[in-house]
Design a protein around this motif. Structure first.
Motif, PDB file in Angstrom:
ATOM      1  N   ILE A  68       0.862  -1.181   0.000  1.00 50.11           N
ATOM      2  CA  ILE A  68       0.000   0.000   0.000  1.00 50.11           C
ATOM      3  C   ILE A  68       0.899   1.230   0.000  1.00 50.11           C
ATOM      4  O   ILE A  68       1.713   1.422   0.902  1.00 50.11           O
ATOM      5  CB  ILE A  68      -0.935   0.047   1.218  1.00 50.11           C
ATOM      6  CG1 ILE A  68      -1.659  -1.288   1.400  1.00 50.11           C
ATOM      7  CG2 ILE A  68      -1.917   1.205   1.085  1.00 50.11           C
ATOM      8  CD1 ILE A  68      -2.554  -1.679   0.255  1.00 50.11           C
ATOM      9  N   TRP A  69       0.764   2.040  -1.028  1.00 45.45           N
ATOM     10  CA  TRP A  69       1.540   3.273  -1.135  1.00 45.45           C
ATOM     11  C   TRP A  69       0.649   4.472  -0.841  1.00 45.45           C
ATOM     12  O   TRP A  69      -0.580   4.370  -0.875  1.00 45.45           O
ATOM     13  CB  TRP A  69       2.139   3.399  -2.531  1.00 45.45           C
ATOM     14  CG  TRP A  69       3.398   2.579  -2.732  1.00 45.45           C
ATOM     15  CD1 TRP A  69       3.586   1.279  -2.387  1.00 45.45           C
ATOM     16  CD2 TRP A  69       4.607   3.027  -3.333  1.00 45.45           C
ATOM     17  NE1 TRP A  69       4.851   0.878  -2.731  1.00 45.45           N
ATOM     18  CE2 TRP A  69       5.502   1.927  -3.327  1.00 45.45           C
ATOM     19  CE3 TRP A  69       5.021   4.227  -3.890  1.00 45.45           C
ATOM     20  CZ2 TRP A  69       6.789   2.026  -3.845  1.00 45.45           C
ATOM     21  CZ3 TRP A  69       6.306   4.322  -4.413  1.00 45.45           C
ATOM     22  CH2 TRP A  69       7.186   3.230  -4.381  1.00 45.45           C
ATOM     23  N   ALA A  70       1.283   5.608  -0.544  1.00 40.03           N
ATOM     24  CA  ALA A  70       0.523   6.811  -0.216  1.00 40.03           C
ATOM     25  C   ALA A  70       1.135   8.032  -0.889  1.00 40.03           C
ATOM     26  O   ALA A  70       2.359   8.161  -0.982  1.00 40.03           O
ATOM     27  CB  ALA A  70       0.491   7.026   1.291  1.00 40.03           C
ATOM     28  N   VAL A  71       0.263   8.912  -1.344  1.00 43.01           N
ATOM     29  CA  VAL A  71       0.637  10.243  -1.814  1.00 43.01           C
ATOM     30  C   VAL A  71       0.219  11.216  -0.724  1.00 43.01           C
ATOM     31  O   VAL A  71      -0.971  11.326  -0.416  1.00 43.01           O
ATOM     32  CB  VAL A  71      -0.079  10.603  -3.123  1.00 43.01           C
ATOM     33  CG1 VAL A  71       0.313  11.994  -3.593  1.00 43.01           C
ATOM     34  CG2 VAL A  71       0.211   9.584  -4.206  1.00 43.01           C
ATOM     35  N   ARG A 121      -0.982  25.468 -13.532  1.00 47.06           N
ATOM     36  CA  ARG A 121      -0.446  25.043 -14.827  1.00 47.06           C
ATOM     37  C   ARG A 121      -0.537  23.529 -15.005  1.00 47.06           C
ATOM     38  O   ARG A 121       0.043  22.977 -15.921  1.00 47.06           O
ATOM     39  CB  ARG A 121       1.016  25.474 -14.965  1.00 47.06           C
ATOM     40  CG  ARG A 121       1.259  26.975 -14.908  1.00 47.06           C
ATOM     41  CD  ARG A 121       2.697  27.284 -15.251  1.00 47.06           C
ATOM     42  NE  ARG A 121       3.031  28.694 -15.100  1.00 47.06           N
ATOM     43  CZ  ARG A 121       4.213  29.221 -15.413  1.00 47.06           C
ATOM     44  NH1 ARG A 121       5.159  28.436 -15.918  1.00 47.06           N
ATOM     45  NH2 ARG A 121       4.450  30.497 -15.230  1.00 47.06           N
ATOM     46  N   GLY A 122      -1.243  22.864 -14.103  1.00 51.05           N
ATOM     47  CA  GLY A 122      -1.384  21.419 -14.209  1.00 51.05           C
ATOM     48  C   GLY A 122      -0.235  20.635 -13.626  1.00 51.05           C
ATOM     49  O   GLY A 122      -0.153  19.417 -13.835  1.00 51.05           O
ATOM     50  N   VAL A 123       0.649  21.288 -12.870  1.00 50.17           N
ATOM     51  CA  VAL A 123       1.812  20.584 -12.314  1.00 50.17           C
ATOM     52  C   VAL A 123       1.373  19.522 -11.311  1.00 50.17           C
ATOM     53  O   VAL A 123       1.814  18.376 -11.354  1.00 50.17           O
ATOM     54  CB  VAL A 123       2.793  21.574 -11.653  1.00 50.17           C
ATOM     55  CG1 VAL A 123       3.941  20.826 -10.979  1.00 50.17           C
ATOM     56  CG2 VAL A 123       3.338  22.563 -12.683  1.00 50.17           C
ATOM     57  N   GLY A 124       0.468  19.896 -10.393  1.00 56.06           N
ATOM     58  CA  GLY A 124       0.014  18.933  -9.396  1.00 56.06           C
ATOM     59  C   GLY A 124      -0.691  17.751 -10.016  1.00 56.06           C
ATOM     60  O   GLY A 124      -0.489  16.597  -9.616  1.00 56.06           O
ATOM     61  N   ARG A 125      -1.511  18.004 -11.020  1.00 57.00           N
ATOM     62  CA  ARG A 125      -2.228  16.917 -11.686  1.00 57.00           C
ATOM     63  C   ARG A 125      -1.254  15.963 -12.372  1.00 57.00           C
ATOM     64  O   ARG A 125      -1.389  14.744 -12.290  1.00 57.00           O
ATOM     65  CB  ARG A 125      -3.209  17.502 -12.698  1.00 57.00           C
ATOM     66  CG  ARG A 125      -4.035  16.461 -13.414  1.00 57.00           C
ATOM     67  CD  ARG A 125      -5.125  17.100 -14.248  1.00 57.00           C
ATOM     68  NE  ARG A 125      -6.082  17.813 -13.404  1.00 57.00           N
ATOM     69  CZ  ARG A 125      -7.212  18.333 -13.852  1.00 57.00           C
ATOM     70  NH1 ARG A 125      -7.544  18.234 -15.123  1.00 57.00           N
ATOM     71  NH2 ARG A 125      -8.035  18.956 -13.024  1.00 57.00           N
ATOM     72  N   ALA A 126      -0.255  16.519 -13.043  1.00 61.78           N
ATOM     73  CA  ALA A 126       0.742  15.678 -13.706  1.00 61.78           C
ATOM     74  C   ALA A 126       1.529  14.855 -12.695  1.00 61.78           C
ATOM     75  O   ALA A 126       1.831  13.678 -12.928  1.00 61.78           O
ATOM     76  CB  ALA A 126       1.690  16.548 -14.532  1.00 61.78           C
ATOM     77  N   LEU A 127       1.842  15.429 -11.546  1.00 65.49           N
ATOM     78  CA  LEU A 127       2.564  14.699 -10.514  1.00 65.49           C
ATOM     79  C   LEU A 127       1.698  13.577  -9.935  1.00 65.49           C
ATOM     80  O   LEU A 127       2.205  12.494  -9.639  1.00 65.49           O
ATOM     81  CB  LEU A 127       3.009  15.651  -9.407  1.00 65.49           C
ATOM     82  CG  LEU A 127       4.229  16.507  -9.733  1.00 65.49           C
ATOM     83  CD1 LEU A 127       4.346  17.681  -8.771  1.00 65.49           C
ATOM     84  CD2 LEU A 127       5.507  15.662  -9.700  1.00 65.49           C
ATOM     85  N   ALA A 128       0.400  13.820  -9.767  1.00 63.14           N
ATOM     86  CA  ALA A 128      -0.486  12.766  -9.258  1.00 63.14           C
ATOM     87  C   ALA A 128      -0.522  11.585 -10.219  1.00 63.14           C
ATOM     88  O   ALA A 128      -0.490  10.415  -9.802  1.00 63.14           O
ATOM     89  CB  ALA A 128      -1.892  13.321  -9.031  1.00 63.14           C
ATOM     90  N   GLU A 129      -0.582  11.867 -11.508  1.00 63.11           N
ATOM     91  CA  GLU A 129      -0.569  10.793 -12.499  1.00 63.11           C
ATOM     92  C   GLU A 129       0.763  10.046 -12.458  1.00 63.11           C
ATOM     93  O   GLU A 129       0.804   8.813 -12.539  1.00 63.11           O
ATOM     94  CB  GLU A 129      -0.812  11.365 -13.892  1.00 63.11           C
ATOM     95  CG  GLU A 129      -2.210  11.907 -14.094  1.00 63.11           C
ATOM     96  CD  GLU A 129      -2.432  12.419 -15.506  1.00 63.11           C
ATOM     97  OE1 GLU A 129      -1.466  12.485 -16.289  1.00 63.11           O
ATOM     98  OE2 GLU A 129      -3.582  12.748 -15.826  1.00 63.11           O
ATOM     99  N   ALA A 130       1.840  10.792 -12.335  1.00 64.00           N
ATOM    100  CA  ALA A 130       3.155  10.163 -12.297  1.00 64.00           C
ATOM    101  C   ALA A 130       3.336   9.321 -11.047  1.00 64.00           C
ATOM    102  O   ALA A 130       4.009   8.282 -11.071  1.00 64.00           O
ATOM    103  CB  ALA A 130       4.246  11.244 -12.364  1.00 64.00           C
ATOM    104  N   ALA A 131       2.714   9.734  -9.941  1.00 61.03           N
ATOM    105  CA  ALA A 131       2.805   8.961  -8.701  1.00 61.03           C
ATOM    106  C   ALA A 131       2.182   7.590  -8.870  1.00 61.03           C
ATOM    107  O   ALA A 131       2.686   6.585  -8.340  1.00 61.03           O
ATOM    108  CB  ALA A 131       2.122   9.717  -7.559  1.00 61.03           C
TER     109      ALA A 131
END
Length: 208
Positions: free
Chosen positions: A121-124, A136-146
């Motif tokens: 089980i991993w966590a963000v 600029r969508g940075v957080g969204r891109a990081l969530a996808e990358a996580a």
């Protein structure tokens, strides 16, 4: 927009996202800055028992993150770049590394996975985006990358502990460091529990 984070740098739209342990620590420090909550936490809050927290100090917290990046291949975070400029951080790693999660009423009141020793089980837990690079969508891109990072390391489930900004009459960016519901939804997470009106346990199952 789908991000892939492996041992190599990958591109997400106009952003590059890579494991932070593959980046110069100076770039990580540039994102955290010298003022505000990130510079006084260095993503250590969930890793240190409360009795020890105040005795460590900002420099000690910074040193701990630098050491974790130098010695771990399972997190503890990702770094986003716009060109050569570091523009965001996301904390993602196995949940057993985050000792305070098991003591968090928000988490224990909603998680579907009460075994906090389960390494699958991993966590963000945190996003840091300097003011100049927000919206600029940075957080969204990081969530996808996580998600891709956790899957690549064999995680079975990845959790996030989102803020539902629509349920707050007023909020400032500093209060959204957990990530927002919309960010997690864009990365394929679904709501599994709502321990309070404005806090949501989000989950994405990766296997099994």
């Amino acid at each position: 927009m789908h991000a892939a984070v492996t041992d190599e740098t990958e591109t997400t739209g106009q952003l590059r996202i890579l494991p932070a342990n593959d980046a110069p620590f100076a770039d990580v420090a540039a994102v955290f800055g010298t003022k505000g909550d990130p510079a006084h936490c260095w993503c250590q809050w969930f890793k240190i028992p409360g009795s020890d927290w105040r005795s460590i100090g900002d420099d000690g917290l910074r040193d701990r993150l630098e050491a974790q990046l130098a010695t771990s291949d399972t997190g503890p975070g990702l770094l986003a770049y716009d060109g050569d400029t570091p523009v965001g951080w996301c904390a993602v790693e196995p949940r057993p590394n985050l000792v305070r999660l098991a003591r968090s009423r928000i988490v224990t009141g909603g998680t579907a996975h009460p075994d906090f020793a389960d390494p699958d089980i991993w966590a963000v837990t945190c996003f840091v985006v300097p003011r100049a690079y927000r919206k600029r969508g940075v957080g969204r891109a990081l969530a996808e990358a996580a998600v891709t990072c956790a899957r690549g390391h064999g995680a079975r489930v990845i959790e996030g502990y989102a803020v539902d900004a629509s349920r707050r009459e007023k909020h400032v960016a500093a209060e959204l460091f957990h990530g927002t519901v919309s960010m997690f939804e864009a990365a394929g997470f679904a709501e599994v529990a709502r321990p309070s009106a404005d806090r949501v346990i989000m989950e994405r199952r990766l296997r099994g």
